[in-house]
Scaffold this motif. Structure first.
Motif, PDB file in Angstrom:
ATOM      1  N   ASP A  77      25.579  37.799  21.397  1.00 45.30           N
ATOM      2  CA  ASP A  77      25.583  37.134  22.710  1.00 45.30           C
ATOM      3  C   ASP A  77      25.449  38.141  23.839  1.00 45.30           C
ATOM      4  OD1 ASP A  77      25.817  34.600  21.606  1.00 45.30           O
ATOM      5  OD2 ASP A  77      27.992  34.511  21.839  1.00 45.30           O
ATOM      6  N   HIS A  78      26.174  39.244  23.743  1.00 40.51           N
ATOM      7  CA  HIS A  78      26.145  40.289  24.775  1.00 40.51           C
ATOM      8  C   HIS A  78      24.728  40.856  24.928  1.00 40.51           C
ATOM      9  CE1 HIS A  78      27.309  43.744  27.139  1.00 40.51           C
ATOM     10  NE2 HIS A  78      26.940  44.579  26.174  1.00 40.51           N
ATOM     11  N   ILE A  79      24.086  41.149  23.827  1.00 40.86           N
ATOM     12  CA  ILE A  79      22.723  41.689  23.873  1.00 40.86           C
ATOM     13  C   ILE A  79      21.768  40.639  24.428  1.00 40.86           C
ATOM     14  CG2 ILE A  79      20.800  42.505  22.440  1.00 40.86           C
ATOM     15  CD1 ILE A  79      22.964  43.876  20.674  1.00 40.86           C
ATOM     16  N   TYR A  80      21.935  39.389  24.001  1.00 47.30           N
ATOM     17  CA  TYR A  80      21.078  38.317  24.503  1.00 47.30           C
ATOM     18  C   TYR A  80      21.140  38.233  26.034  1.00 47.30           C
ATOM     19  CZ  TYR A  80      19.588  33.678  25.871  1.00 47.30           C
ATOM     20  OH  TYR A  80      18.978  32.642  26.528  1.00 47.30           O
ATOM     21  N   LYS A  81      22.344  38.242  26.579  1.00 47.05           N
ATOM     22  CA  LYS A  81      22.501  38.135  28.036  1.00 47.05           C
ATOM     23  C   LYS A  81      21.795  39.283  28.746  1.00 47.05           C
ATOM     24  CE  LYS A  81      26.788  35.579  27.733  1.00 47.05           C
ATOM     25  NZ  LYS A  81      28.224  35.710  27.554  1.00 47.05           N
ATOM     26  N   ASN A  82      21.904  40.472  28.201  1.00 48.86           N
ATOM     27  CA  ASN A  82      21.247  41.628  28.814  1.00 48.86           C
ATOM     28  C   ASN A  82      19.729  41.577  28.692  1.00 48.86           C
ATOM     29  OD1 ASN A  82      23.019  44.085  29.833  1.00 48.86           O
ATOM     30  ND2 ASN A  82      24.183  42.917  28.322  1.00 48.86           N
ATOM     31  N   ILE A 120      12.165  45.522  26.322  1.00 48.90           N
ATOM     32  CA  ILE A 120      13.299  45.104  25.487  1.00 48.90           C
ATOM     33  C   ILE A 120      13.941  46.316  24.826  1.00 48.90           C
ATOM     34  CG2 ILE A 120      13.894  43.892  23.333  1.00 48.90           C
ATOM     35  CD1 ILE A 120      11.809  41.734  24.199  1.00 48.90           C
ATOM     36  N   TYR A 121      13.123  47.164  24.197  1.00 47.69           N
ATOM     37  CA  TYR A 121      13.659  48.322  23.487  1.00 47.69           C
ATOM     38  C   TYR A 121      14.262  49.350  24.448  1.00 47.69           C
ATOM     39  CZ  TYR A 121      12.307  46.705  18.918  1.00 47.69           C
ATOM     40  OH  TYR A 121      12.225  45.979  17.759  1.00 47.69           O
ATOM     41  N   ASN A 122      13.658  49.520  25.627  1.00 51.43           N
ATOM     42  CA  ASN A 122      14.245  50.432  26.612  1.00 51.43           C
ATOM     43  C   ASN A 122      15.612  49.928  27.064  1.00 51.43           C
ATOM     44  OD1 ASN A 122      12.153  52.284  26.584  1.00 51.43           O
ATOM     45  ND2 ASN A 122      11.056  51.303  28.270  1.00 51.43           N
ATOM     46  N   ARG A 123      15.723  48.642  27.337  1.00 46.65           N
ATOM     47  CA  ARG A 123      17.014  48.082  27.746  1.00 46.65           C
ATOM     48  C   ARG A 123      18.036  48.250  26.627  1.00 46.65           C
ATOM     49  NH1 ARG A 123      19.007  43.945  31.326  1.00 46.65           N
ATOM     50  NH2 ARG A 123      17.513  44.897  32.747  1.00 46.65           N
ATOM     51  N   PHE A 124      17.614  47.958  25.402  1.00 50.20           N
ATOM     52  CA  PHE A 124      18.529  48.073  24.271  1.00 50.20           C
ATOM     53  C   PHE A 124      18.981  49.525  24.075  1.00 50.20           C
ATOM     54  CE2 PHE A 124      19.347  48.272  19.599  1.00 50.20           C
ATOM     55  CZ  PHE A 124      20.491  47.474  19.598  1.00 50.20           C
ATOM     56  N   GLU A 125      18.052  50.475  24.183  1.00 53.89           N
ATOM     57  CA  GLU A 125      18.410  51.888  24.044  1.00 53.89           C
ATOM     58  C   GLU A 125      19.380  52.322  25.148  1.00 53.89           C
ATOM     59  OE1 GLU A 125      14.696  54.018  23.842  1.00 53.89           O
ATOM     60  OE2 GLU A 125      14.202  53.094  21.908  1.00 53.89           O
ATOM     61  N   ASN A 126      19.175  51.843  26.365  1.00 53.42           N
ATOM     62  CA  ASN A 126      20.102  52.153  27.456  1.00 53.42           C
ATOM     63  C   ASN A 126      21.477  51.555  27.193  1.00 53.42           C
ATOM     64  OD1 ASN A 126      18.288  53.703  28.937  1.00 53.42           O
ATOM     65  ND2 ASN A 126      17.509  51.934  30.065  1.00 53.42           N
ATOM     66  N   MET A 127      21.499  50.353  26.645  1.00 58.19           N
ATOM     67  CA  MET A 127      22.777  49.745  26.275  1.00 58.19           C
ATOM     68  C   MET A 127      23.472  50.586  25.210  1.00 58.19           C
ATOM     69  SD  MET A 127      21.775  45.692  26.132  1.00 58.19           S
ATOM     70  CE  MET A 127      23.408  45.192  25.543  1.00 58.19           C
ATOM     71  N   GLN A 128      22.702  51.074  24.234  1.00 57.98           N
ATOM     72  CA  GLN A 128      23.276  51.897  23.166  1.00 57.98           C
ATOM     73  C   GLN A 128      23.861  53.200  23.709  1.00 57.98           C
ATOM     74  OE1 GLN A 128      19.782  51.910  20.574  1.00 57.98           O
ATOM     75  NE2 GLN A 128      21.038  50.938  18.978  1.00 57.98           N
ATOM     76  N   LEU A 129      23.207  53.777  24.712  1.00 55.99           N
ATOM     77  CA  LEU A 129      23.725  55.002  25.318  1.00 55.99           C
ATOM     78  C   LEU A 129      25.026  54.739  26.076  1.00 55.99           C
ATOM     79  CD1 LEU A 129      20.414  56.614  26.656  1.00 55.99           C
ATOM     80  CD2 LEU A 129      21.823  57.404  24.734  1.00 55.99           C
ATOM     81  N   TYR A 133      29.285  51.707  20.509  1.00 52.86           N
ATOM     82  CA  TYR A 133      29.383  50.856  19.325  1.00 52.86           C
ATOM     83  C   TYR A 133      28.049  50.196  18.987  1.00 52.86           C
ATOM     84  CZ  TYR A 133      29.453  46.478  22.010  1.00 52.86           C
ATOM     85  OH  TYR A 133      29.119  45.420  22.809  1.00 52.86           O
ATOM     86  N   LEU A 134      27.153  50.107  19.965  1.00 50.09           N
ATOM     87  CA  LEU A 134      25.847  49.488  19.720  1.00 50.09           C
ATOM     88  C   LEU A 134      24.915  50.390  18.909  1.00 50.09           C
ATOM     89  CD1 LEU A 134      25.131  47.735  23.140  1.00 50.09           C
ATOM     90  CD2 LEU A 134      25.844  46.673  20.985  1.00 50.09           C
ATOM     91  N   SER A 135      25.287  51.650  18.728  1.00 51.27           N
ATOM     92  CA  SER A 135      24.420  52.549  17.959  1.00 51.27           C
ATOM     93  C   SER A 135      24.292  52.114  16.494  1.00 51.27           C
ATOM     94  CB  SER A 135      24.923  53.993  18.049  1.00 51.27           C
ATOM     95  OG  SER A 135      26.190  54.098  17.448  1.00 51.27           O
ATOM     96  N   ALA A 136      25.210  51.289  16.025  1.00 50.72           N
ATOM     97  CA  ALA A 136      25.138  50.782  14.648  1.00 50.72           C
ATOM     98  C   ALA A 136      24.157  49.612  14.525  1.00 50.72           C
ATOM     99  CB  ALA A 136      26.522  50.333  14.180  1.00 50.72           C
ATOM    100  N   TYR A 137      23.645  49.144  15.644  1.00 46.19           N
ATOM    101  CA  TYR A 137      22.752  47.982  15.649  1.00 46.19           C
ATOM    102  C   TYR A 137      21.313  48.421  15.855  1.00 46.19           C
ATOM    103  CZ  TYR A 137      26.916  45.084  16.081  1.00 46.19           C
ATOM    104  OH  TYR A 137      28.113  44.479  15.854  1.00 46.19           O
ATOM    105  N   LYS A 138      20.402  47.604  15.324  1.00 41.72           N
ATOM    106  CA  LYS A 138      18.972  47.865  15.547  1.00 41.72           C
ATOM    107  C   LYS A 138      18.248  46.536  15.730  1.00 41.72           C
ATOM    108  CE  LYS A 138      17.429  47.853  10.804  1.00 41.72           C
ATOM    109  NZ  LYS A 138      16.327  48.204   9.995  1.00 41.72           N
TER     110      LYS A 138
END
Length: 186
Positions: A77-82, A120-129, A133-138
């Motif tokens: 849900d958190h990733i979806y919102k972002n 999408i991938y840039n936003r996700f990578e920024n979230m991971q940084l 805990y998001l580093s375990a997700y892909k």
């Protein structure tokens, strides 16, 4: 033909979505299937392309620990919102099941779709940084473009599912090879 209506029906069953659209002088509520049909009909009449993207969220897990379902759903849900913040009102980006997202992007060819995926991938990578805990997700994805790759709703969805499964199978095999150091010896 590639059609497997049972697969398409299952896909559509798990997309929880309704949208109200102004059609003519009436407000009409549509489910995902009706919305997709409407978008493809508009694209056909207007002679423009529509891309559909499917994205899966996966977590690398230690087999001994497994996955905490509540944590995974909360993260989903958190990733979806972002990610949903990235798109225009004309775009549709919804949750599909408990680990997938699906998006419909009018006026989007393969080049534009790559731009969307890069965002999408840039936003996700920024979230991971920012959130370790998001580093375990892909994320893994596949996309299809109407009418370049198919002309009907069922055909488009079947091609999308086929591509998505192929990409996921390749990713799974790559992970098995890496996890067990099964590269060919030279």
């Amino acid at each position: 033909t590639l059609f497997r209506s049972d697969v398409i029906k299952r896909l559509l069953k798990y997309i929880d979505f309704t949208k109200t659209e102004n059609i003519g002088s009436k407000m009409v509520q549509m489910n995902f299937q009706e919305y997709l049909s409407s978008e493809l009909r508009k694209a056909s009449k207007g002679s423009y392309l529509v891309s559909i993207i499917m994205i899966a969220l996966d977590k690398q897990v230690d087999d001994k620990k497994g996955i905490d379902a509540q944590e995974f759903l909360s993260t989903f849900d958190h990733i979806y919102k972002n990610l949903n913040e990235l798109f225009w009102e004309t775009d549709l980006f919804v949750k599909y099941g408990q680990q997938n997202y699906i998006g419909i992007f009018p006026f989007s060819d393969a080049k534009n779709t790559q731009v969307i995926l890069d965002k999408i991938y840039n936003r996700f990578e920024n979230m991971q940084l920012a959130e370790k805990y998001l580093s375990a997700y892909k994320l893994t994805n596949a996309f299809v473009t109407y009418p370049t790759e198919g002309t009907g709703k069922d055909e488009i969805l079947e091609i999308l599912i086929t591509k998505f499964n192929l990409i996921n199978n390749i990713a799974t095999e790559k992970n098995i090879i890496e996890d067990h150091n099964l590269y060919p010896q030279m």
